[in-house]
Design a protein around this motif. Sequence first.
Motif, PDB file in Angstrom:
ATOM      1  N   TYR A 197       0.887  -1.179   0.000  1.00 15.15           N
ATOM      2  CA  TYR A 197       0.000   0.000   0.000  1.00 15.15           C
ATOM      3  C   TYR A 197       0.918   1.220   0.000  1.00 15.15           C
ATOM      4  O   TYR A 197       2.143   1.062   0.221  1.00 15.15           O
ATOM      5  CB  TYR A 197      -0.967  -0.029   1.196  1.00 15.15           C
ATOM      6  CG  TYR A 197      -0.359  -0.592   2.458  1.00 15.15           C
ATOM      7  CD1 TYR A 197      -0.416  -1.958   2.733  1.00 15.15           C
ATOM      8  CD2 TYR A 197       0.315   0.229   3.362  1.00 15.15           C
ATOM      9  CE1 TYR A 197       0.164  -2.476   3.884  1.00 15.15           C
ATOM     10  CE2 TYR A 197       0.893  -0.288   4.509  1.00 15.15           C
ATOM     11  CZ  TYR A 197       0.822  -1.645   4.763  1.00 15.15           C
ATOM     12  OH  TYR A 197       1.417  -2.165   5.883  1.00 15.15           O
ATOM     13  N   PHE A 220      -6.591   0.612   0.885  1.00 14.10           N
ATOM     14  CA  PHE A 220      -7.331   0.671   2.153  1.00 14.10           C
ATOM     15  C   PHE A 220      -8.249   1.876   2.216  1.00 14.10           C
ATOM     16  O   PHE A 220      -9.168   1.917   3.011  1.00 14.10           O
ATOM     17  CB  PHE A 220      -6.345   0.703   3.337  1.00 14.10           C
ATOM     18  CG  PHE A 220      -5.717  -0.640   3.583  1.00 14.10           C
ATOM     19  CD1 PHE A 220      -6.287  -1.538   4.462  1.00 14.10           C
ATOM     20  CD2 PHE A 220      -4.574  -1.012   2.898  1.00 14.10           C
ATOM     21  CE1 PHE A 220      -5.736  -2.787   4.673  1.00 14.10           C
ATOM     22  CE2 PHE A 220      -4.010  -2.257   3.100  1.00 14.10           C
ATOM     23  CZ  PHE A 220      -4.589  -3.151   3.987  1.00 14.10           C
ATOM     24  N   TRP A 243      -1.083   7.842   6.727  1.00 20.31           N
ATOM     25  CA  TRP A 243      -0.605   7.733   8.114  1.00 20.31           C
ATOM     26  C   TRP A 243       0.924   7.752   8.175  1.00 20.31           C
ATOM     27  O   TRP A 243       1.505   7.871   9.254  1.00 20.31           O
ATOM     28  CB  TRP A 243      -1.218   6.525   8.821  1.00 20.31           C
ATOM     29  CG  TRP A 243      -0.976   5.193   8.165  1.00 20.31           C
ATOM     30  CD1 TRP A 243      -1.794   4.574   7.268  1.00 20.31           C
ATOM     31  CD2 TRP A 243       0.137   4.324   8.365  1.00 20.31           C
ATOM     32  NE1 TRP A 243      -1.255   3.368   6.878  1.00 20.31           N
ATOM     33  CE2 TRP A 243      -0.067   3.180   7.548  1.00 20.31           C
ATOM     34  CE3 TRP A 243       1.286   4.363   9.143  1.00 20.31           C
ATOM     35  CZ2 TRP A 243       0.832   2.124   7.494  1.00 20.31           C
ATOM     36  CZ3 TRP A 243       2.185   3.305   9.092  1.00 20.31           C
ATOM     37  CH2 TRP A 243       1.951   2.207   8.273  1.00 20.31           C
ATOM     38  N   ILE A 283     -10.024   2.707  15.655  1.00 25.52           N
ATOM     39  CA  ILE A 283      -9.033   1.742  15.126  1.00 25.52           C
ATOM     40  C   ILE A 283      -9.796   0.549  14.579  1.00 25.52           C
ATOM     41  O   ILE A 283     -10.397  -0.223  15.326  1.00 25.52           O
ATOM     42  CB  ILE A 283      -8.039   1.291  16.218  1.00 25.52           C
ATOM     43  CG1 ILE A 283      -7.321   2.508  16.787  1.00 25.52           C
ATOM     44  CG2 ILE A 283      -7.038   0.279  15.653  1.00 25.52           C
ATOM     45  CD1 ILE A 283      -6.354   2.201  17.900  1.00 25.52           C
ATOM     46  N   LYS A 286      -8.302  -5.215  10.937  1.00 24.22           N
ATOM     47  CA  LYS A 286      -8.172  -5.692   9.549  1.00 24.22           C
ATOM     48  C   LYS A 286      -7.110  -6.787   9.489  1.00 24.22           C
ATOM     49  O   LYS A 286      -6.206  -6.824  10.334  1.00 24.22           O
ATOM     50  CB  LYS A 286      -7.796  -4.530   8.630  1.00 24.22           C
ATOM     51  CG  LYS A 286      -6.589  -3.718   9.093  1.00 24.22           C
ATOM     52  CD  LYS A 286      -6.452  -2.465   8.258  1.00 24.22           C
ATOM     53  CE  LYS A 286      -5.274  -1.596   8.615  1.00 24.22           C
ATOM     54  NZ  LYS A 286      -5.275  -0.919   9.882  1.00 24.22           N
ATOM     55  N   TRP A 334      -1.016   0.469  17.080  1.00 27.22           N
ATOM     56  CA  TRP A 334      -2.189   1.117  16.469  1.00 27.22           C
ATOM     57  C   TRP A 334      -2.554   0.498  15.123  1.00 27.22           C
ATOM     58  O   TRP A 334      -3.272   1.076  14.328  1.00 27.22           O
ATOM     59  CB  TRP A 334      -1.926   2.622  16.270  1.00 27.22           C
ATOM     60  CG  TRP A 334      -1.454   3.288  17.515  1.00 27.22           C
ATOM     61  CD1 TRP A 334      -0.204   3.758  17.760  1.00 27.22           C
ATOM     62  CD2 TRP A 334      -2.207   3.516  18.718  1.00 27.22           C
ATOM     63  NE1 TRP A 334      -0.124   4.263  19.023  1.00 27.22           N
ATOM     64  CE2 TRP A 334      -1.350   4.137  19.636  1.00 27.22           C
ATOM     65  CE3 TRP A 334      -3.524   3.244  19.105  1.00 27.22           C
ATOM     66  CZ2 TRP A 334      -1.748   4.502  20.912  1.00 27.22           C
ATOM     67  CZ3 TRP A 334      -3.928   3.617  20.383  1.00 27.22           C
ATOM     68  CH2 TRP A 334      -3.057   4.238  21.262  1.00 27.22           C
ATOM     69  N   SER A 335      -2.029  -0.681  14.865  1.00 25.89           N
ATOM     70  CA  SER A 335      -2.184  -1.279  13.540  1.00 25.89           C
ATOM     71  C   SER A 335      -3.559  -1.871  13.247  1.00 25.89           C
ATOM     72  O   SER A 335      -3.921  -2.050  12.090  1.00 25.89           O
ATOM     73  CB  SER A 335      -1.144  -2.381  13.343  1.00 25.89           C
ATOM     74  OG  SER A 335       0.116  -1.800  13.225  1.00 25.89           O
ATOM     75  N   HIS A 337      -4.361  -4.987  14.028  1.00 22.61           N
ATOM     76  CA  HIS A 337      -4.206  -6.409  13.689  1.00 22.61           C
ATOM     77  C   HIS A 337      -4.304  -7.242  14.966  1.00 22.61           C
ATOM     78  O   HIS A 337      -3.759  -6.845  15.991  1.00 22.61           O
ATOM     79  CB  HIS A 337      -2.850  -6.682  13.042  1.00 22.61           C
ATOM     80  CG  HIS A 337      -2.632  -5.911  11.781  1.00 22.61           C
ATOM     81  ND1 HIS A 337      -3.548  -5.898  10.762  1.00 22.61           N
ATOM     82  CD2 HIS A 337      -1.602  -5.136  11.376  1.00 22.61           C
ATOM     83  CE1 HIS A 337      -3.087  -5.139   9.780  1.00 22.61           C
ATOM     84  NE2 HIS A 337      -1.909  -4.652  10.133  1.00 22.61           N
TER      85      HIS A 337
HETATM   86  C1  LIG Z   1      -2.671  -3.746   6.619  1.00 23.57           C
HETATM   87  O1  LIG Z   1      -2.700  -2.587   7.383  1.00 23.57           O
HETATM   88  C2  LIG Z   1      -1.576  -1.729   7.188  1.00 23.57           C
HETATM   89  C3  LIG Z   1      -0.668  -1.754   8.400  1.00 23.57           C
HETATM   90  O2  LIG Z   1      -0.393  -3.069   8.733  1.00 23.57           O
HETATM   91  C4  LIG Z   1      -1.324  -1.076   9.580  1.00 23.57           C
HETATM   92  O3  LIG Z   1      -0.394  -0.981  10.619  1.00 23.57           O
HETATM   93  C5  LIG Z   1      -1.775   0.309   9.196  1.00 23.57           C
HETATM   94  O4  LIG Z   1      -2.503   0.848  10.259  1.00 23.57           O
HETATM   95  C6  LIG Z   1      -2.564   2.261  10.275  1.00 23.57           C
HETATM   96  C7  LIG Z   1      -4.037   2.646  10.155  1.00 23.57           C
HETATM   97  O5  LIG Z   1      -4.516   2.227   8.887  1.00 23.57           O
HETATM   98  C8  LIG Z   1      -4.168   4.142  10.285  1.00 23.57           C
HETATM   99  N1  LIG Z   1      -5.596   4.490  10.283  1.00 23.57           N
HETATM  100  C9  LIG Z   1      -6.099   5.362   9.416  1.00 23.57           C
HETATM  101  C10 LIG Z   1      -7.577   5.623   9.559  1.00 23.57           C
HETATM  102  O6  LIG Z   1      -5.453   5.899   8.549  1.00 23.57           O
HETATM  103  C11 LIG Z   1      -3.555   4.597  11.615  1.00 23.57           C
HETATM  104  O7  LIG Z   1      -3.618   6.006  11.641  1.00 23.57           O
HETATM  105  C12 LIG Z   1      -3.282   6.595  12.877  1.00 23.57           C
HETATM  106  C13 LIG Z   1      -4.332   6.327  13.892  1.00 23.57           C
HETATM  107  C14 LIG Z   1      -3.903   5.860  15.118  1.00 23.57           C
HETATM  108  C15 LIG Z   1      -4.860   5.612  16.106  1.00 23.57           C
HETATM  109  C16 LIG Z   1      -6.202   5.827  15.847  1.00 23.57           C
HETATM  110  C17 LIG Z   1      -6.625   6.294  14.615  1.00 23.57           C
HETATM  111  C18 LIG Z   1      -5.681   6.548  13.632  1.00 23.57           C
HETATM  112  O8  LIG Z   1      -2.183   4.197  11.629  1.00 23.57           O
HETATM  113  C19 LIG Z   1      -2.014   2.774  11.589  1.00 23.57           C
HETATM  114  C20 LIG Z   1      -0.522   2.489  11.684  1.00 23.57           C
HETATM  115  O9  LIG Z   1      -0.059   2.885  12.926  1.00 23.57           O
HETATM  116  O10 LIG Z   1      -2.617   0.258   8.063  1.00 23.57           O
HETATM  117  C21 LIG Z   1      -1.947  -0.287   6.919  1.00 23.57           C
HETATM  118  C22 LIG Z   1      -2.832  -0.105   5.731  1.00 23.57           C
HETATM  119  O11 LIG Z   1      -2.898   1.277   5.428  1.00 23.57           O
END
Ligand SMILES: CO[C@@H]1[C@H](O)[C@@H](O)[C@H](O[C@H]2[C@H](O)[C@@H](NC(C)=O)[C@H](OCc3ccccc3)O[C@@H]2CO)O[C@@H]1CO
Length: 361
Positions: A197, A220, A243, A283, A286, A334-335, A337
């Motif tokens: 991504y 995503f 992000w 959060i 996924k 914050w992932s 997962h």
């Molecule tokens: C498959 O997922 C990918 C990766 O493994 C994830 O870690 C990552 O997670 C991020 C998440 O998608 C972000 N959320 C948004 C809505 O953009 C998040 O953003 C910050 C955040 C933190 C706490 C609460 C809300 C928002 O950051 C995550 C990474 O730390 O997503 C990947 C796919 O984009």
Amino acid sequence: MQCVQWTQRPGGEVARGSRDDNSPQEPWHLRNMISKSRWKLLAMLALFLAVMVWYSISREDSFYFPVPGKKEPCLQGEAEKMVSKLFGNYSREQPFFLQLKDYFWVKTPSLYELPYGTKGSEDLLLRVLAITSYSIPESIQSLKCRRCVVVGNGHRLRNSSLGETINKYDVVIRLNSAPVAGYEQDVGSKTTMRLFYPESAHFNPKVEDNPDTLLVLVAFKAMDFHWIESILSDKKRVRKGFWKQPPLIWDVNPKQIRILNPFYMEIAADKLLSLPIHQPHKIKQKPTTGLLAITLALHLCDLVHIAGFGYPDAHQKKQSIHYYEYITLKSMMWSGHNVSQEALAIKRMLEIGAVKNLTYF
Ligand SMILES: CO[C@@H]1[C@H](O)[C@@H](O)[C@H](O[C@H]2[C@H](O)[C@@H](NC(C)=O)[C@H](OCc3ccccc3)O[C@@H]2CO)O[C@@H]1CO
Ligand SMILES: CC(=O)N[C@H]1[C@H]([C@H](O)[C@H](O)CO)O[C@](OP(=O)(O)OC[C@H]2O[C@@H](n3ccc(N)nc3=O)[C@H](O)[C@@H]2O)(C(=O)O)C[C@@H]1O
């Protein structure tokens, strides 16, 4: 000349001393006892070996040792048989990659928004699909039996010496920005497909991928389509909405790009992890890109092996999670997962023999 002598003490205990060649032989009952205990020892050893063999055959999730230099025997349709066990029955008509005709000529309505569908992102997608392709390369399409390996980014690959073995598969699937340069001995150098991504795109894809590697975008959010369009059409880049800052200049051939059908994300989430599609929380849970890649491989391939999957236990706070950099489980806070749930899903796949593991799990 000295040799070992056995004498029996009054209590029946056998003691070891020394005698010369001229001394009388051991009594027959003593020799008998020694040879009997040797047989016992051999029998115990044989039993132990038999138990070991039985154990490794019965446990499908134990190590799998491919014979180096030899191609794996491949049975056509083998993985497909397992697919219904894992994912249930549904239409197998789903393309792997999104294609223009489904959004241009015939509008295919999608039930869900990204990452589980394309609802609401159709116009952006249309522009992306107009400049990318959807075909599976002839070199994969023409194979009678497709042997695939999904290489996770886990630390378990470090010093594994699996590089040569990995290079022998017909299809090698890698993830995100995982490097090969400098790690060839452990992870190989062939990359048939890389799932990524924008935030996980390697800044130097020419170094880490082959000229014909398929770069498969997992979208995503709508901004992910916007990013790829601005890169490929050299339009004004948008910096907000990610992000983590993705590359602004990305030297790839548009012919290498594919857009993954969100259907595979949907079934990984729903069938493997029982995640709700609509989540009101900030959060959102996924599947990891690795679990998604295994889901794709089970549909694309006849044989699916995995390597480099598995996270440290939660209490191993200092253990590195990647083979190429030092970061810990904390980085995944914050992932969204659920790594324990995913481990159970992978264990089940190993147990039913849907996939085999080249590293430990
Ligand atoms: C498959 O997922 C990918 C990766 O493994 C994830 O870690 C990552 O997670 C991020 C998440 O998608 C972000 N959320 C948004 C809505 O953009 C998040 O953003 C910050 C955040 C933190 C706490 C609460 C809300 C928002 O950051 C995550 C990474 O730390 O997503 C990947 C796919 O984009
Ligand atoms: C900080 C952060 O967001 N980290 C995420 C990173 C990060 O975005 C990219 O590495 C950037 O290049 O991406 C993820 O994953 P990541 O890139 O770490 O790893 C790819 C896949 O390998 C499997 N894996 C990894 C490490 C490990 N010890 N065991 C494993 O089984 C997982 O299946 C994993 O998906 C991701 O996309 O899923 C998941 C991670 O949560």
